[in-house]
Design an enzyme around this catalytic site. Structure first.
Site, PDB file in Angstrom:
ATOM      1  N   TYR A 295     -13.903 100.160 -27.764  1.00  0.00           N
ATOM      2  CA  TYR A 295     -14.812 101.181 -27.173  1.00  0.00           C
ATOM      3  C   TYR A 295     -15.827 101.415 -28.208  1.00  0.00           C
ATOM      4  O   TYR A 295     -17.186 101.485 -27.507  1.00  0.00           O
ATOM      5  CB  TYR A 295     -13.970 102.505 -27.335  1.00  0.00           C
ATOM      6  CG  TYR A 295     -13.316 102.524 -25.661  1.00  0.00           C
ATOM      7  CD1 TYR A 295     -12.482 101.870 -25.436  1.00  0.00           C
ATOM      8  CD2 TYR A 295     -13.940 103.720 -24.811  1.00  0.00           C
ATOM      9  CE1 TYR A 295     -11.726 101.969 -24.043  1.00  0.00           C
ATOM     10  CE2 TYR A 295     -13.498 103.887 -23.476  1.00  0.00           C
ATOM     11  CZ  TYR A 295     -12.448 103.062 -23.178  1.00  0.00           C
ATOM     12  OH  TYR A 295     -11.779 103.180 -21.913  1.00  0.00           O
TER      13      TYR A 295
ATOM     14  N   LYS B 267      -0.217  94.321 -27.713  1.00  0.00           N
ATOM     15  CA  LYS B 267      -0.315  93.219 -27.033  1.00  0.00           C
ATOM     16  C   LYS B 267      -0.165  92.124 -28.452  1.00  0.00           C
ATOM     17  O   LYS B 267      -0.860  91.442 -28.599  1.00  0.00           O
ATOM     18  CB  LYS B 267      -1.440  92.791 -26.402  1.00  0.00           C
ATOM     19  CG  LYS B 267      -1.369  91.318 -25.709  1.00  0.00           C
ATOM     20  CD  LYS B 267      -0.489  91.381 -24.504  1.00  0.00           C
ATOM     21  CE  LYS B 267      -0.657  89.701 -24.100  1.00  0.00           C
ATOM     22  NZ  LYS B 267       0.541  89.854 -22.980  1.00  0.00           N
TER      23      LYS B 267
ATOM     24  N   ASP C 123       1.788  94.642 -21.061  1.00  0.00           N
ATOM     25  CA  ASP C 123       1.989  94.064 -19.412  1.00  0.00           C
ATOM     26  C   ASP C 123       3.357  94.442 -18.949  1.00  0.00           C
ATOM     27  O   ASP C 123       3.538  94.856 -17.762  1.00  0.00           O
ATOM     28  CB  ASP C 123       1.950  92.377 -19.527  1.00  0.00           C
ATOM     29  CG  ASP C 123       2.484  91.627 -20.617  1.00  0.00           C
ATOM     30  OD1 ASP C 123       3.097  92.254 -21.287  1.00  0.00           O
ATOM     31  OD2 ASP C 123       2.450  90.257 -20.483  1.00  0.00           O
TER      32      ASP C 123
ATOM     33  N   ASP D 210      -6.331 103.788 -21.537  1.00  0.00           N
ATOM     34  CA  ASP D 210      -7.082 103.928 -20.542  1.00  0.00           C
ATOM     35  C   ASP D 210      -6.730 103.423 -19.127  1.00  0.00           C
ATOM     36  O   ASP D 210      -6.551 104.081 -18.315  1.00  0.00           O
ATOM     37  CB  ASP D 210      -8.325 103.442 -20.712  1.00  0.00           C
ATOM     38  CG  ASP D 210      -9.739 103.752 -19.457  1.00  0.00           C
ATOM     39  OD1 ASP D 210      -9.575 104.916 -19.112  1.00  0.00           O
ATOM     40  OD2 ASP D 210     -10.145 102.660 -19.115  1.00  0.00           O
TER      41      ASP D 210
ATOM     42  N   ASP E 205      -3.979 105.754 -16.127  1.00  0.00           N
ATOM     43  CA  ASP E 205      -4.316 106.079 -14.788  1.00  0.00           C
ATOM     44  C   ASP E 205      -3.166 105.660 -14.050  1.00  0.00           C
ATOM     45  O   ASP E 205      -2.818 106.352 -12.798  1.00  0.00           O
ATOM     46  CB  ASP E 205      -5.671 105.415 -14.432  1.00  0.00           C
ATOM     47  CG  ASP E 205      -6.985 105.795 -14.571  1.00  0.00           C
ATOM     48  OD1 ASP E 205      -6.889 107.033 -15.407  1.00  0.00           O
ATOM     49  OD2 ASP E 205      -7.925 105.647 -13.682  1.00  0.00           O
TER      50      ASP E 205
HETATM   51  C1  IPM Z   1     -11.252 108.067 -19.462  1.00  0.00           C
HETATM   52  C2  IPM Z   1     -12.510 107.655 -18.742  1.00  0.00           C
HETATM   53  C3  IPM Z   1     -13.474 107.298 -19.840  1.00  0.00           C
HETATM   54  C4  IPM Z   1     -12.702 106.235 -20.685  1.00  0.00           C
HETATM   55  C5  IPM Z   1     -14.704 106.740 -19.096  1.00  0.00           C
HETATM   56  C6  IPM Z   1     -15.265 107.379 -18.286  1.00  0.00           C
HETATM   57  C7  IPM Z   1     -15.546 106.174 -20.306  1.00  0.00           C
HETATM   58  O1  IPM Z   1     -12.187 106.595 -17.939  1.00  0.00           O
HETATM   59  O2  IPM Z   1     -11.258 109.254 -19.929  1.00  0.00           O
HETATM   60  O3  IPM Z   1     -10.090 107.846 -19.053  1.00  0.00           O
HETATM   61  O4  IPM Z   1     -12.497 104.891 -20.420  1.00  0.00           O
HETATM   62  O5  IPM Z   1     -12.152 106.607 -21.807  1.00  0.00           O
HETATM   63 MG    MG Z   2      -9.807 106.236 -17.645  1.00  0.00          MG
END
Ligand code: IPM
Ligand code: MG
Length: 372
Positions: free
Chosen positions: A144, A193, A225, A249, A253
């Site tokens: 990042y 990984k 994975d 990240d 999600d």
């Molecule tokens: C999150 C978002 C951010 C990240 C983006 C918006 C830069 O996806 O907070 O998960 O990748 O950390």
């Molecule tokens: Mg995110």
């Protein structure tokens, strides 16, 4: 106790859900004698429109003189991504705040209430085993904040993103994960990984070293994975999922969709001193912005995390969380979680959902006052 909060609603539904979360915050603070002062700041596209930058100095100084940041969301509609207002919006605002305030760990709790099993995309026999996961993502290392560069060498375009971890960065995230696990089911799954990447090999080694100070907590290693597969196959096995920035990240999600809507989720990004930024990770949802139908629960639960982590007020955090659970148990649903034809549920808008939470917070506080 006096607390000063920087309030940054940002873009999209942020402008709608943040005021509703503040109503809950005010209901709790009025009754508990906590004196809260709020200062609003601009961030994201909203800031660009006013100041020509996504994170103005004014906003940074509001945050610097605050005890915590309540963040809404940033980002624009898909059809407008080419406009300067939205270019680099997320990285210039949220990543810059993470770096500036050294917010190195991100907590994303994911819980599926029994009453909401039917909303989960997973089969009911999988969900009914119970899902209560804390995704703990390292937030300042990995690819990042390393060098990002695209060059042309011998007529060929090459893109490079440098990924890096120091042992201190890994140790700090691991320490936070083991401490969090102590207050939960005492299990940490460290995701990496390490069969390929050096950053992951260091991650695995340092997490194991830190674990030696926490012999009451179980540690397991899992390749990313496999973890992605296990999250959809058998999520009940996880307690604390500790992972690197990039994998976190993605996995957060995937985990976030288990309860059925991103709108239900909260997050806390903290630095080692406990200063934090609290936001629902669901994004600006520009497709429904301005309609008044956004789910405010993720933002309200972010306030609960602020009470817990930044103000160390666990009782107030639990009060908000149980008011949210009761509201959902009573059948109130915003559009994202509404299932037509279910007679036990009522469709409410953003304000209507917050009304229900606020009234439950108030009646719980009145009950506590009467019985103490
Ligand atoms: C999150 C978002 C951010 C990240 C983006 C918006 C830069 O996806 O907070 O998960 O990748 O950390
Ligand atoms: Mg995110």
């Amino acid at each position: 106790m006096n607390k000063h909060i920087a309030v940054l609603p940002g873009d999209g539904v942020g402008e709608e859900v943040v005021p509703q979360a503040l109503r809950v915050l005010e209901a709790v603070s009025e009754a508990t004698g906590l004196r809260i002062s709020l200062t609003k700041g601009y961030v994201g596209g909203a800031a660009y429109q006013k100041y020509g930058v996504h994170l103005p100095d004014e906003t940074v100084s509001i945050c610097q003189s605050s005890d915590a940041i309540l963040f809404g969301s940033v980002g624009g509609p898909v059809s407008e991504q080419h406009l300067p207002k939205w270019q680099g919006c997320e990285t210039n605002s949220i990543l810059a705040l993470r770096k500036l305030f050294k917010l190195n760990v991100n907590f994303r709790p994911v819980k599926v209430l029994p009453e909401l099993h039917s909303l989960s995309p997973l089969k009911s026999e999988v969900v009914s085993k119970g899902i209560d996961i804390l995704v703990l993502r390292e937030l300042l290392g990995d690819c990042y904040f390393g060098m990002h560069k695209t060059v042309t060498e011998n007529g060929v375009r090459i893109a490079r993103d440098v990924s890096e971890y120091t042992e201190e960065q890994v140790a700090s995230a691991a320490d936070a994960a083991f401490r969090a696990a102590r207050n939960r089911r005492k299990k940490v799954t460290s995701v990496h990984k390490a069969n390929v990447l050096d950053t992951s090999k260091l991650w695995r080694t340092v997490v194991r070293e830190v674990h030696t100070g926490f012999d009451d907590v179980e540690l397991e290693d899992m390749l990313v994975d496999n973890c992605a597969m296990q999250l959809v196959k058998n999520p009940s096995q996880f307690d604390v999922l500790l992972t690197t920035n990039m994998f976190g990240d993605i996995l957060s999600d995937a985990a976030a969709v288990l309860p059925g809507s991103l709108g239900l989720l909260a997050s806390a990004s903290l630095n080692p001193d406990g200063f934090g930024l609290f936001e629902p990770p669901g994004g600006s949802a520009q497709d429904i912005a301005g309609l008044g139908i956004a789910n405010p629960i993720g933002q309200i639960l972010s306030v609960a995390l602020m009470f817990r982590f930044s103000f160390k007020l666990e009782r107030e955090a639990l009060l908000i969380e149980s008011a949210v659970d009761e509201t959902l148990r009573a059948g109130y649903r915003t559009r994202d979680i509404y299932q037509k034809g279910n007679p036990d549920t009522s469709l409410v808008d953003c304000i209507g959902m917050a009304d229900q939470v606020v009234s439950r917070v108030k009646s719980q506080l009145a009950f506590t006052a009467a019985t103490c």
